[in-house]
Structure formats: C-alpha cells, structure tokens
Scaffold this motif. Structure first.
Motif, PDB file in Angstrom:
ATOM      1  N   LEU A 508      36.567  41.425  22.496  1.00  0.00           N
ATOM      2  CA  LEU A 508      36.734  42.821  22.911  1.00  0.00           C
ATOM      3  C   LEU A 508      36.394  43.773  21.771  1.00  0.00           C
ATOM      4  CD1 LEU A 508      40.081  42.517  24.920  1.00  0.00           C
ATOM      5  CD2 LEU A 508      37.856  43.160  25.867  1.00  0.00           C
ATOM      6  N   THR A 509      36.707  43.355  20.564  1.00  0.00           N
ATOM      7  CA  THR A 509      36.503  44.222  19.401  1.00  0.00           C
ATOM      8  C   THR A 509      35.067  44.165  18.899  1.00  0.00           C
ATOM      9  OG1 THR A 509      38.787  43.810  18.721  1.00  0.00           O
ATOM     10  CG2 THR A 509      37.326  44.744  17.065  1.00  0.00           C
ATOM     11  N   GLY A 510      34.463  43.006  18.890  1.00  0.00           N
ATOM     12  CA  GLY A 510      33.177  42.850  18.227  1.00  0.00           C
ATOM     13  C   GLY A 510      31.996  42.630  19.145  1.00  0.00           C
ATOM     14  N   SER A 511      32.142  42.828  20.436  1.00  0.00           N
ATOM     15  CA  SER A 511      31.007  42.623  21.345  1.00  0.00           C
ATOM     16  C   SER A 511      31.086  43.627  22.485  1.00  0.00           C
ATOM     17  CB  SER A 511      31.029  41.203  21.908  1.00  0.00           C
ATOM     18  OG  SER A 511      32.044  41.072  22.890  1.00  0.00           O
ATOM     19  N   THR A 512      30.008  43.685  23.244  1.00  0.00           N
ATOM     20  CA  THR A 512      29.958  44.575  24.421  1.00  0.00           C
ATOM     21  C   THR A 512      30.064  43.781  25.710  1.00  0.00           C
ATOM     22  OG1 THR A 512      27.541  44.438  24.412  1.00  0.00           O
ATOM     23  CG2 THR A 512      28.554  46.273  23.194  1.00  0.00           C
ATOM     24  N   LEU A 513      30.574  42.538  25.610  1.00  0.00           N
ATOM     25  CA  LEU A 513      30.705  41.708  26.797  1.00  0.00           C
ATOM     26  C   LEU A 513      31.688  42.332  27.779  1.00  0.00           C
ATOM     27  CD1 LEU A 513      30.958  38.155  25.151  1.00  0.00           C
ATOM     28  CD2 LEU A 513      28.997  39.107  26.382  1.00  0.00           C
ATOM     29  N   LYS A 514      31.379  42.184  29.048  1.00  0.00           N
ATOM     30  CA  LYS A 514      32.287  42.682  30.073  1.00  0.00           C
ATOM     31  C   LYS A 514      33.485  41.740  30.195  1.00  0.00           C
ATOM     32  CE  LYS A 514      28.515  44.830  32.667  1.00  0.00           C
ATOM     33  NZ  LYS A 514      28.843  46.181  32.151  1.00  0.00           N
ATOM     34  N   ASN A 515      34.524  42.241  30.871  1.00  0.00           N
ATOM     35  CA  ASN A 515      35.753  41.457  30.981  1.00  0.00           C
ATOM     36  C   ASN A 515      35.512  40.104  31.647  1.00  0.00           C
ATOM     37  OD1 ASN A 515      37.219  43.429  29.740  1.00  0.00           O
ATOM     38  ND2 ASN A 515      38.008  44.333  31.622  1.00  0.00           N
ATOM     39  N   TYR A 516      34.686  40.072  32.707  1.00  0.00           N
ATOM     40  CA  TYR A 516      34.470  38.810  33.403  1.00  0.00           C
ATOM     41  C   TYR A 516      33.688  37.836  32.533  1.00  0.00           C
ATOM     42  CZ  TYR A 516      29.533  39.781  34.527  1.00  0.00           C
ATOM     43  OH  TYR A 516      28.184  40.011  34.456  1.00  0.00           O
ATOM     44  N   GLU A 517      32.800  38.374  31.658  1.00  0.00           N
ATOM     45  CA  GLU A 517      32.044  37.506  30.750  1.00  0.00           C
ATOM     46  C   GLU A 517      32.962  36.897  29.687  1.00  0.00           C
ATOM     47  OE1 GLU A 517      27.602  39.449  30.650  1.00  0.00           O
ATOM     48  OE2 GLU A 517      29.210  40.569  29.646  1.00  0.00           O
ATOM     49  N   ILE A 518      33.882  37.718  29.204  1.00  0.00           N
ATOM     50  CA  ILE A 518      34.856  37.203  28.233  1.00  0.00           C
ATOM     51  C   ILE A 518      35.743  36.137  28.889  1.00  0.00           C
ATOM     52  CG2 ILE A 518      36.873  37.814  26.827  1.00  0.00           C
ATOM     53  CD1 ILE A 518      35.564  40.532  26.335  1.00  0.00           C
ATOM     54  N   ALA A 519      36.154  36.413  30.118  1.00  0.00           N
ATOM     55  CA  ALA A 519      36.993  35.455  30.841  1.00  0.00           C
ATOM     56  C   ALA A 519      36.285  34.108  30.963  1.00  0.00           C
ATOM     57  CB  ALA A 519      37.347  35.995  32.221  1.00  0.00           C
ATOM     58  N   LEU A 520      35.006  34.124  31.322  1.00  0.00           N
ATOM     59  CA  LEU A 520      34.253  32.877  31.474  1.00  0.00           C
ATOM     60  C   LEU A 520      34.101  32.159  30.138  1.00  0.00           C
ATOM     61  CD1 LEU A 520      31.465  34.018  33.979  1.00  0.00           C
ATOM     62  CD2 LEU A 520      33.418  32.529  34.450  1.00  0.00           C
ATOM     63  N   ARG A 521      33.902  32.912  29.067  1.00  0.00           N
ATOM     64  CA  ARG A 521      33.773  32.282  27.745  1.00  0.00           C
ATOM     65  C   ARG A 521      35.068  31.598  27.310  1.00  0.00           C
ATOM     66  NH1 ARG A 521      29.886  35.089  23.331  1.00  0.00           N
ATOM     67  NH2 ARG A 521      28.059  35.415  24.665  1.00  0.00           N
ATOM     68  N   LEU A 522      36.167  32.092  27.823  1.00  0.00           N
ATOM     69  CA  LEU A 522      37.464  31.517  27.458  1.00  0.00           C
ATOM     70  C   LEU A 522      37.946  30.474  28.456  1.00  0.00           C
ATOM     71  CD1 LEU A 522      39.297  34.746  26.250  1.00  0.00           C
ATOM     72  CD2 LEU A 522      38.324  32.933  24.847  1.00  0.00           C
ATOM     73  N   GLY A 523      37.113  30.148  29.449  1.00  0.00           N
ATOM     74  CA  GLY A 523      37.472  29.102  30.397  1.00  0.00           C
ATOM     75  C   GLY A 523      38.224  29.583  31.611  1.00  0.00           C
ATOM     76  N   TYR A 524      38.328  30.914  31.810  1.00  0.00           N
ATOM     77  CA  TYR A 524      38.995  31.454  33.001  1.00  0.00           C
ATOM     78  C   TYR A 524      37.937  31.717  34.067  1.00  0.00           C
ATOM     79  CZ  TYR A 524      43.070  32.299  30.002  1.00  0.00           C
ATOM     80  OH  TYR A 524      44.146  32.157  29.160  1.00  0.00           O
ATOM     81  N   GLN A 525      37.999  30.962  35.147  1.00  0.00           N
ATOM     82  CA  GLN A 525      37.026  31.137  36.220  1.00  0.00           C
ATOM     83  C   GLN A 525      37.334  32.371  37.072  1.00  0.00           C
ATOM     84  OE1 GLN A 525      34.308  29.172  36.239  1.00  0.00           O
ATOM     85  NE2 GLN A 525      35.260  28.299  34.381  1.00  0.00           N
ATOM     86  N   ASN A 526      38.577  32.805  37.042  1.00  0.00           N
ATOM     87  CA  ASN A 526      38.997  33.968  37.811  1.00  0.00           C
ATOM     88  C   ASN A 526      39.264  35.122  36.841  1.00  0.00           C
ATOM     89  OD1 ASN A 526      40.413  35.927  39.314  1.00  0.00           O
ATOM     90  ND2 ASN A 526      41.301  34.376  40.656  1.00  0.00           N
ATOM     91  N   PRO A 527      38.394  36.152  36.781  1.00  0.00           N
ATOM     92  CA  PRO A 527      38.598  37.272  35.848  1.00  0.00           C
ATOM     93  C   PRO A 527      39.925  37.997  36.059  1.00  0.00           C
ATOM     94  CG  PRO A 527      36.376  37.295  36.737  1.00  0.00           C
ATOM     95  CD  PRO A 527      37.139  36.275  37.526  1.00  0.00           C
ATOM     96  N   ASN A 528      40.356  38.112  37.317  1.00  0.00           N
ATOM     97  CA  ASN A 528      41.622  38.799  37.582  1.00  0.00           C
ATOM     98  C   ASN A 528      42.794  38.047  36.943  1.00  0.00           C
ATOM     99  OD1 ASN A 528      40.391  40.850  39.074  1.00  0.00           O
ATOM    100  ND2 ASN A 528      40.536  39.684  40.987  1.00  0.00           N
ATOM    101  N   TYR A 529      42.728  36.755  36.996  1.00  0.00           N
ATOM    102  CA  TYR A 529      43.789  35.964  36.380  1.00  0.00           C
ATOM    103  C   TYR A 529      43.774  36.137  34.867  1.00  0.00           C
ATOM    104  CZ  TYR A 529      46.831  32.008  35.328  1.00  0.00           C
ATOM    105  OH  TYR A 529      47.852  31.230  34.865  1.00  0.00           O
ATOM    106  N   PHE A 530      42.581  36.188  34.273  1.00  0.00           N
ATOM    107  CA  PHE A 530      42.453  36.442  32.832  1.00  0.00           C
ATOM    108  C   PHE A 530      43.078  37.784  32.465  1.00  0.00           C
ATOM    109  CE2 PHE A 530      39.742  38.905  29.841  1.00  0.00           C
ATOM    110  CZ  PHE A 530      40.227  38.370  28.665  1.00  0.00           C
ATOM    111  N   ILE A 531      42.813  38.803  33.269  1.00  0.00           N
ATOM    112  CA  ILE A 531      43.365  40.135  32.994  1.00  0.00           C
ATOM    113  C   ILE A 531      44.895  40.103  33.040  1.00  0.00           C
ATOM    114  CG2 ILE A 531      43.540  42.496  33.902  1.00  0.00           C
ATOM    115  CD1 ILE A 531      40.592  42.179  34.823  1.00  0.00           C
TER     116      ILE A 531
END
Length: 551
Positions: A508-531
């Motif tokens: 979140l601090t060092g990239s312009t990735l969207k929330n769903y992209e960050i979620a996928l990088r962290l292994g969360y298939q559901n962005p809402n659950y990551f949030i």
C-alpha cells in the motif's frame, strides 16, 4: 474434504454466504444452497453434507423442524442455527436437538468462518479417531497371540505390574489366569530337525507344537505360551478347574495335588514324544515345580534356565524335572539390572523420570546384596556405562562430549570404590546427559521453527495453511502447531497473519497496486475478505490507510 449446506428462505443471504466467503481456506470443498427446509432435505439425500447452517424462521418447515429431521437421519452432521429472534425458547429447542451453535443475526462473516472452522477441526478429529480406532482393533485382533506372548515374556523376565494393572492386561488379552493361581512352567528347546529350518517353517512348527500341546493338556490344564528371549518355547500351565461365577466372591483356587503334578509331567512327556512322532524333530523338555502367579514367575523361570545349563548342556531329546526349590547360591545375582524395562530402552525413550526410578531400584538391590562385593559394583558400573555409551553413540556423540572427560574416564574405575561413590557417579552422569539432550532438543525445535518461518516468507502469496506447512516439513499439523507455539511464543496462524498484514502495508505504501491486486499477491482470493481482515488488524480499511499516507 467437507461439504457445507446453507439454508435460508432469503436467497440473498444464502448466495452472499455461499459465494463471497473463502470456504476453501478452512477445508470446505463443496458449498450447497437450499431456500427451504424441504429443499434442504432433498440436498441431504443426494449429497454427503457434513455441516448445515440454517435459518430458524422459514415458511413450511422451520429450522428447528429441519434440525430434528437431520438429527434422526444424519446423526454425524453438525448444525449451526441462525436467527434474528432472541427468544430463549428457540435456543432451548436448538440445544435439545444437538445444534452445534445458536447465533443471532446480524452476524459477521468472520464469526461465521470461525464457527465453521471449529466444526471442521472437530470433524477431522472425529474421523481420525474413528479410523484410528478401527485400525487399532483390527491390528490388535490380528496380533493377539503375539501380545499375549509379550505379556508372558515380561512376567518371566520379572517385569513389575500393580495388581490392578495386571488384571487389566490379563483381561485385555483374554487370558484366564488370576492372581495367586497355582501354576507350573514347561520349557521346550527345539533341536534336531528344527535347527535347519527357515523362520517361516520354524514358526509353522511352533504353531503345530502349540496345537498338539493344547490337545494333550486340555482335559486337566490351561496353557499360556510364548517364545522366550532365548528362543525357547515356554508354556505356563494352570489347573483347568471350573471357576464359580463372580470375581472376588469366588473361592481361592486349589493347590495342585500329587496326582495333578504327575499328570502334568505325563502330559509334558507325551508332548515330547508326539513332536518326535508327528513333526519328525527332537526336543528337550524341562518342567518346573509349582508356584503362585505372578509372584513366582521369575523364580521358576530362572530355575528352568539353571537346570538347562547344568543338566541339559548340548545333549538332545532329554526330559528333566527341575528341582522344586532353587538351590541357595553363595554369591547372589542382581536381578533388577536385567529386568524390563531395561535401562538402555528407557534412555532411548527419553523418560528421565523412569530412568531415575530404575537406577533407584538397582542401587536399592545393590545395597541389599552386594555392598561389600567389588564384583557387584563393577557389574553395575559397566552395565550403566554400556547403556550410557550406547545411547550416546546412537545420538552420534562420544561419551566425553555428553559427560565430560572426568565422568567418561575408565582408567581408575574410581566410581567402584563403594555403593555411594557409584550412586554419585551415576546420578551426576545422568544429570549431564539429560541437560545435554535438553539442549539438543531446544536446538532442534528452533531449527524447525526457522524452517517454518522461511517457508512462510517464501510462499506468503501461496498456500501457507497449517496443512501445507506440515506437508512441507513432513510433520503432523498438530505437532507443527505445538512446536511453533512452544518456541516462538505465538500461534503459527498469528505469525502468518502478521507477515501478510506487514506485506500489505508495504504494498500500500510503496506501490500503486489496487486492493484486489494486493489481496491476490497475499493469497486472498476474495478481495472483500482481505479488506475485512485488514480492517480488523489495523482498524482501518486499506483505502483509508492509503489516504492517511503523506503525499
């Protein structure tokens, strides 16, 4: 793999729970939907359902009625009841029908996930226990003769049991012997015609000898057989009297009469002749006098072995009746050293308390029998030293490394000056060895934890579930979890979550990735659950966190 059924007359509730939550993360591989109680029963008939989440207030068939039907036909299925009604009567009915839990709407997704995950763990334990139990029962039945033989062998070697424990063991292996029953022993050495056989053929011959013995003794005696530690066939013989009904109320068993003793020796002699006639091999047979079970087991057994050494020698096809009483020996022998459990086996098991108790028994007997004998002191010293050195070498260590040069030095045998000196040496050596092994255990556990952390960091965006980590480490999941908590002081799941949240902040601090992209990088298939997870951890959503960052 477990299947979940969600039941509610509000389609939006069913679809939201079924489609938006990461059920696969907690072991749910199939999610089924039903919008009425009747439809739910149809789903139950067509599919294997392990967990049911059901609303209470539904038209036609209520959740309580559905729960009752499930209880009757699918007793192992776990149920969670959801309701917007807080009346206690509903909770009472749910509890009466063995509902796993009763939850009031509205309820958070995280709480639903936690409840279902708890049920999944419970189901896993139940399945494992059931499979393990069935396997254990089958293995026990298949190995019952061997288990009986091991129990008899232990008693012959002098293994000690409490009265209650011995009774439990005898009942478990279905041996009809009670404490203080009169018994005799019969030892058989297989000789010409048997010595050249391979293991399988010899086992078949031993089985045949056992059958012949049962036929010859069955009218007057009961037999309990084993192969002893020397490879001899050993039969414990008790009188085949009818036992009255009852346990403690039964009268004490009678002592053998002279006629019983004569019949016993006659049956043993006939067994020797039958083996020679039908199995074409020679055997020597030694029979003991009579004693009381289990107190005289080791004494009678040792008298048979003494008779074998003194009277049998290398001669074949002999029949010997051992003296009723053992001849007194001018030099006493130490029994505790060689009785099970052996010191070397206790060391291998790492049971330090039992090791201390074993040494206490050894020195207790030494003080009673051999306090003035240098030979007994040396015997005990080398017995303990050999057990310690065997243990050290099996752990890839030298005695000097585990005990230090002073305790490992054999040149002067200073420990053999007296019982007290020997006891002090053994106690100090055991203390050094225990501390050395505890250091090694801590080091091994710390290495395991480092490897776990390395795996998690490397695969943070992939599957880092407890099962995946356990598979990577070739360990049981429960063992992985316990070791990690013991060494790291936190749960493994907390460590994984902390790394994921820290990595989320970095992205979140060092990239312009969207929330769903960050979620996928962290292994969360559901962005809402990551949030939701992020907000629970940091008390703000990912977007709110980003907005607070300095320009």
């Amino acid at each position: 793999m477990f299947h979940l059924l969600i039941v509610d007359d509000e389609a939006s509730v069913v679809d939201s729970l079924a489609d938006t939550l990461p059920w696969a993360d907690i072991g749910i591989t199939g999610v089924f939907k039903a919008y009425s109680g009747a439809e739910a029963l149809g789903m139950m008939r067509l599919n294997s359902i392990d967990i049911v989440i059901s609303d209470i207030q539904m038209p036609g068939m209520s959740g309580i009625e559905l729960l009752e039907r499930i209880r009757k036909s699918w007793r192992k299925t776990k149920c969670i009841v959801l309701s917007g009604y807080a009346e206690f009567s509903y909770a009472q009915q749910a509890i009466r029908h063995n509902s796993y839990d009763y939850l009031l709407k509205p309820i958070g997704d995280g709480e639903i996930m936690d409840k279902v995950e708890a049920i999944v763990k419970l189901l896993q334990e139940e399945r494992q226990e059931d499979r393990s139990y069935q396997r254990a029962i089958k293995a026990f039945r298949e190995n019952l003769p061997k288990i009986r033989g091991e129990l008899l062998n232990g008693l012959l070697q002098g293994k000690r049991y409490s009265d209650s424990r011995l009774n439990e063991e005898l009942e478990m292996v279905s041996v009809d012997v009670r404490q203080n029953d009169c018994f005799a022993l019969m030892l058989m050495r297989l000789e010409q015609g048997f010595a050249e056989m391979d293991f399988l053929s010899l086992s078949l011959m031993e089985y045949a000898i056992g059958n012949i013995a049962e036929e010859l003794f069955e009218d007057k005696f009961r037999l309990w057989a084993c192969r002893d530690v020397h490879g001899y066939l050993l039969f414990m013989v008790t009188l085949n009297d009818e036992r009255p009904a009852g346990d403690d109320a039964s009268p004490a068993p009678r002592s053998p009469s002279p006629e019983d003793a004569e019949l016993f020796q006659l049956a043993a002699s006939r067994l020797q002749s039958s083996v020679k006639q039908y199995l074409k091999g020679s055997v020597s047979v030694i029979v003991s006098g009579w004693g009381f079970f289990p107190h005289d087991m080791n004494g009678l057994y040792q008298s048979l072995l003494a008779s074998l050494r003194r009277m049998l020698g290398d001669q074949d096809d002999l029949f010997i009746a051992a003296p009723a009483e053992r001849e007194p020996m001018s030099i006493p022998s130490l029994q505790t050293l060689y009785e099970p459990p052996m010191l070397v086996h206790l060391l291998e098991s790492g049971d330090w308390k039992a090791i201390g108790e074993k040494l206490g028994l050894i020195f207790g007997e030494l003080g009673a029998k051999g306090a003035e004998s240098t030979e007994h002191l040396v015997e005990v010293f080398f017995f303990i030293y050999s057990a310690f050195s065997s243990f050290a070498h099996k752990n890839g260590r030298r005695m000097e490394e585990m005990l230090g040069i002073g305790l490992a030095d054999l040149r002067e045998l200073s420990a053999c000056r007296s019982v007290d000196a020997l006891r002090g040496w053994a106690s100090q050596a055991l203390d050094f060895m225990q501390r050395d092994m505890e250091r090694e255990t801590r080091s091994t556990r710390e290495t395991v934890v480092r490897k776990i952390q390395e795996f998690v960091r490397k695969h943070l965006g992939e599957d880092v579930s407890l099962l995946a980590i356990a598979d990577h480490m070739y360990m049981h999941p429960v063992h992985v979890s316990r070791i990690y908590k013991l060494v790291a002081g936190e749960n493994l799941s907390d460590y994984v979550l902390r790394l994921k949240m820290e990595r989320a902040v970095e992205l979140l601090t060092g990239s312009t990735l969207k929330n769903y992209e960050i979620a996928l990088r962290l292994g969360y298939q559901n962005p809402n659950y990551f949030i939701k997870v992020f907000k629970k951890y940091y008390s703000v959503t990912p977007q709110e966190y980003r907005l607070k960052l300095p320009e």
